[in-house]
Design a protein around this motif. Structure first.
Motif, PDB file in Angstrom:
ATOM      1  N   GLU A 197       0.832  -1.198   0.000  1.00 18.55           N
ATOM      2  CA  GLU A 197       0.000   0.000   0.000  1.00 18.55           C
ATOM      3  C   GLU A 197       0.872   1.255   0.000  1.00 18.55           C
ATOM      4  O   GLU A 197       0.558   2.245  -0.676  1.00 18.55           O
ATOM      5  CB  GLU A 197      -0.916   0.001   1.231  1.00 18.55           C
ATOM      6  CG  GLU A 197      -2.035  -1.008   1.180  1.00 18.55           C
ATOM      7  CD  GLU A 197      -3.193  -0.529   0.328  1.00 18.55           C
ATOM      8  OE1 GLU A 197      -3.254   0.674   0.021  1.00 18.55           O
ATOM      9  OE2 GLU A 197      -4.040  -1.368  -0.042  1.00 18.55           O
ATOM     10  N   TRP A 198       1.965   1.246   0.756  1.00 18.37           N
ATOM     11  CA  TRP A 198       2.842   2.415   0.838  1.00 18.37           C
ATOM     12  C   TRP A 198       3.500   2.708  -0.497  1.00 18.37           C
ATOM     13  O   TRP A 198       3.661   3.854  -0.893  1.00 18.37           O
ATOM     14  CB  TRP A 198       3.889   2.184   1.923  1.00 18.37           C
ATOM     15  CG  TRP A 198       4.835   3.340   2.119  1.00 18.37           C
ATOM     16  CD1 TRP A 198       6.086   3.476   1.609  1.00 18.37           C
ATOM     17  CD2 TRP A 198       4.568   4.532   2.863  1.00 18.37           C
ATOM     18  NE1 TRP A 198       6.632   4.664   1.996  1.00 18.37           N
ATOM     19  CE2 TRP A 198       5.733   5.348   2.762  1.00 18.37           C
ATOM     20  CE3 TRP A 198       3.481   4.987   3.594  1.00 18.37           C
ATOM     21  CZ2 TRP A 198       5.815   6.590   3.381  1.00 18.37           C
ATOM     22  CZ3 TRP A 198       3.560   6.219   4.202  1.00 18.37           C
ATOM     23  CH2 TRP A 198       4.716   7.009   4.093  1.00 18.37           C
ATOM     24  N   ARG A 199       3.885   1.643  -1.206  1.00 18.13           N
ATOM     25  CA  ARG A 199       4.511   1.846  -2.515  1.00 18.13           C
ATOM     26  C   ARG A 199       3.513   2.344  -3.544  1.00 18.13           C
ATOM     27  O   ARG A 199       3.864   3.158  -4.411  1.00 18.13           O
ATOM     28  CB  ARG A 199       5.156   0.535  -2.990  1.00 18.13           C
ATOM     29  CG  ARG A 199       6.393   0.126  -2.208  1.00 18.13           C
ATOM     30  CD  ARG A 199       7.121  -0.992  -2.905  1.00 18.13           C
ATOM     31  NE  ARG A 199       6.294  -2.185  -3.034  1.00 18.13           N
ATOM     32  CZ  ARG A 199       6.277  -3.178  -2.146  1.00 18.13           C
ATOM     33  NH1 ARG A 199       7.028  -3.097  -1.052  1.00 18.13           N
ATOM     34  NH2 ARG A 199       5.517  -4.236  -2.333  1.00 18.13           N
ATOM     35  N   ARG A 240       1.085   6.675  -0.870  1.00 22.28           N
ATOM     36  CA  ARG A 240       1.355   6.972   0.536  1.00 22.28           C
ATOM     37  C   ARG A 240       0.119   7.535   1.226  1.00 22.28           C
ATOM     38  O   ARG A 240      -0.105   7.288   2.413  1.00 22.28           O
ATOM     39  CB  ARG A 240       2.520   7.957   0.634  1.00 22.28           C
ATOM     40  CG  ARG A 240       3.833   7.385   0.109  1.00 22.28           C
ATOM     41  CD  ARG A 240       4.957   8.386   0.202  1.00 22.28           C
ATOM     42  NE  ARG A 240       6.201   7.836  -0.339  1.00 22.28           N
ATOM     43  CZ  ARG A 240       7.334   8.509  -0.408  1.00 22.28           C
ATOM     44  NH1 ARG A 240       7.387   9.769   0.015  1.00 22.28           N
ATOM     45  NH2 ARG A 240       8.418   7.944  -0.893  1.00 22.28           N
ATOM     46  N   CYS A 281      -2.182   4.714   2.105  1.00 21.40           N
ATOM     47  CA  CYS A 281      -1.603   3.924   3.188  1.00 21.40           C
ATOM     48  C   CYS A 281      -1.784   4.632   4.532  1.00 21.40           C
ATOM     49  O   CYS A 281      -2.052   3.984   5.556  1.00 21.40           O
ATOM     50  CB  CYS A 281      -0.122   3.671   2.918  1.00 21.40           C
ATOM     51  SG  CYS A 281       0.654   2.546   4.105  1.00 21.40           S
ATOM     52  N   ILE A 282      -1.676   5.955   4.537  1.00 21.04           N
ATOM     53  CA  ILE A 282      -1.905   6.718   5.770  1.00 21.04           C
ATOM     54  C   ILE A 282      -3.347   6.545   6.236  1.00 21.04           C
ATOM     55  O   ILE A 282      -3.618   6.347   7.430  1.00 21.04           O
ATOM     56  CB  ILE A 282      -1.563   8.208   5.548  1.00 21.04           C
ATOM     57  CG1 ILE A 282      -0.051   8.379   5.351  1.00 21.04           C
ATOM     58  CG2 ILE A 282      -2.047   9.058   6.718  1.00 21.04           C
ATOM     59  CD1 ILE A 282       0.353   9.779   4.974  1.00 21.04           C
TER      60      ILE A 282
END
Length: 607
Positions: free
Chosen positions: A516-518, A521, A524-525
């Motif tokens: 998710e972060w890739r 962002r 993902c937060i």
């Protein structure tokens, strides 16, 4: 002078031209419009009514509100075997899961079967998702339990202290009822004082007396409390459903757009921590109070840790055996060989049946103090409109619950619709969600939803239409009408084991955080905020905080997202890519137009 043409533009007209003779619109209308062309207000009303009330429009509206009609009209008998198999597959999963998730809501397990039956039948009539399996789901059950906990806390000051002696005691009956059982069953929240250590009196207008005992009184009060809590759950379900039905007719189905997939996933994982915590105490056979509010999860685990020496070893052994057996069969057989298996092994139902038989013939309840389901009523409950005045304080909680149910249902319907090449109507799904909620509330249930696991199983088993939901409902109805009493000796820890195993797929989503972060962002937060806030806070506050953060990030990205001037990079003679003029020296400005500005995330542009 200027003259207004039919195109809506102003054109310069020579004053000597014939058109200049009719400078005013009124003069032009009087000259050229026939009296037959002029329509009065009454004529407009008649024309509008006739247009909207024509046979074709009425037929279209009916078919839109009741998709079941079109399903039956266009049904192919070649799909019948697949629908029957898929319905049986979903039905055998629905029985143990429905009972388990109803117990999670702190209501009797039979309520889960009521919800599974009535929601499946209602969705068949109003729903557009052909492979969705409706019924109890863990998240909604836990949120309903939170509402019921709030209701219980409001009665703390109203409930009397009950000091019960072991000897039979004379009690005055309540308001004309013949027994104290009836008095407790009829209790509606007014003061009820029962003190067996002194002269006993019920503060009601009563005069007669009768003999009663401690078990009868305790059982009566418990049934009365369960009835009142069920009344609250049903009332919340009915009001929330009615609001959703009205909202669907105004086209407010986009309300779920404020809840992104990342938010729903994070919220689901966070709530799952509460779900598994509520089941741990049952698996260990411990009596732990329910905590609400801030840090409720931590308080529960502290209480569990303090009472670990009191663990019921027989209950723990049964739970462990059931968890290991269900997990191994589902993971090592059903998942690994799902392409070869036409029907997955109904391990949950088999475990429920086996555990019930073992418990009955070994008398686990009497000899080892293993908690069992006990009395399961037979038959379908009569429809009853709940007292809505009792649930005014919980309308907000109900709306949050049904929005979560709708968001998950719509996401599942669109996913399976895209896979099977059919279109899902979001407004109709909103109507179906509201109707399912109302019907379940009228028949002693609460807000239902589409189960992710059962929907995928129903689709994998070859389900083609909503007829599979009817087959599953028929199987549940058979249990309600005939087989209910046979579950009397079913250990409650077996239902908890089913819940725990089904949550393992949810907790595996924690491994998706780096992915998710890739990808994004911001998403993902939102994912992590929804998860953490749901763990630390209660479900409603956590969801509200996640939605507010999501809206804030949308505004933030709109204001501060980089604006890039782009040009074209020729890829072939027929295609080209748009890239930043500043970061790609090979990009060329389009000479045929002005600067082209687009909003792009810098991270995604580099990729």
């Amino acid at each position: 002078m200027y003259s207004l043409r039919s195109t809506g533009s102003l054109q310069l007209v020579d004053e000597d031209s014939p058109a200049a003779e009719y400078a005013k619109l009124v003069e032009f209308e009087d000259k050229f419009r026939s009296p037959d062309d002029q329509v009065t207000l009454q004529g407009k009303v008649v024309r509008t009514i006739s247009r909207h009330c024509s046979a074709a429009r009425i037929q279209k509206a009916v078919l839109q509100v009741f998709p079941m009609i079109e399903t039956i009209r266009t049904y192919s008998l070649t799909d019948l075997p697949s629908d029957i198999i898929a319905g049986i597959t979903a039905g055998v999963m629905m029985i143990p899961q429905g009972m388990a998730y109803a117990a999670l809501s702190t209501l009797p397990p039979i309520v889960g079967l009521y919800i599974s039956f009535f929601s499946s039948v209602t969705y068949f009539v109003f729903g557009t998702g052909k492979q969705l399996s409706w019924g109890c789901i863990a998240i909604l059950s836990l949120m309903v339990a939170t509402v019921l906990d709030k209701y219980d806390s409001t009665l703390t000051d109203k409930l009397p202290s009950v000091c019960v002696s072991t000897s039979d005691t004379v009690l005055p009956p309540a308001c004309g009822y013949d027994t104290v059982l009836h008095a407790a069953d009829a209790w509606n929240g007014s003061t009820l004082t029962v003190n067996m250590s002194t002269d006993l009196a019920l503060p009601l207008n009563c005069s007669d007396t009768l003999m009663t005992s401690q078990p009868a009184l305790n059982g009566s009060l418990e049934r009365a409390q369960t009835a009142r809590r069920l009344e609250i759950a049903s009332g919340v379900s009915v009001i929330s459903g009615l609001v959703f039905i009205l909202a669907s007719r105004f086209g407010l189905s986009h309300i779920a757009s404020v809840m992104s997939n990342s938010l729903i996933t994070g919220f689901t994982v966070g709530i799952s921590f509460h779900v598994i915590t509520s089941q741990i105490k049952i698996i260990f056979g411990l009596s732990v109070p329910r905590y609400t509010g801030l840090a409720a999860l931590l308080k529960t685990w502290i209480s569990i840790g303090r009472k670990l020496p009191d663990t019921n070893l027989v209950t723990l052994l049964i739970s462990t055996i059931c968890i290991v057996l269900i997990y191994l069969v589902k993971r090592c057989i059903n998942d690994r060989y799902k392409k070869q298996l036409r029907l997955p092994i109904p391990i949950e139902l088999l475990v429920v049946v086996a555990a019930t038989l073992v418990s009955q013939f070994t008398h686990l309840h009497e000899h080892f103090n293993v908690t069992v389901v006990e009395t399961v009523p037979v038959g379908v409950p009569a429809p009853r409109f709940p007292d809505l005045l009792q649930v005014i304080d919980y309308i907000g909680d109900g709306m949050i619950i049904i929005v979560v149910a709708y968001a998950q249902t719509l996401a599942m319907a669109k996913t399976l619709g895209f896979k099977n090449n059919y279109v899902v109507d979001s407004n109709q799904e909103m109507l179906a969600c509201g109707m399912c909620s109302v019907v379940c509330g009228l028949f002693s249930g609460y807000i239902p939803g589409a189960s992710v696991s059962r929907s995928f199983v129903q689709d994998g088993a070859g389900g083609k239409t909503q007829l599979a939901s009817l087959v599953a409902a028929a199987l549940v109805l058979l249990v309600i009408v005939v087989m209910g009493p046979y579950f009397y000796y079913l250990p409650m820890c077996v239902l908890s084991a089913i819940i725990v195993v089904n949550l393992q797929t949810v907790f595996l989503k924690l491994l998706d955080i780096p992915k998710e972060w890739r990808q994004s962002r911001y998403d993902c937060i939102v994912w992590m905020c929804a998860c953490i806030s749901s763990v630390v806070l209660n479900a409603e506050v956590g969801l509200l905080a996640s939605v507010l953060l999501s809206l804030f990030l949308v505004v933030f990205r709109t204001i501060f997202s980089p604006v890039e001037e782009v040009g074209q990079i020729p890829i072939s003679s027929l295609s080209s890519e748009l890239r930043s003029l500043e970061k790609y020296s090979s990009s060329l400005e389009n000479p045929g137009c002005c600067c082209e500005l687009v909003l792009l995330e810098s991270v995604k542009m580099e990729n």
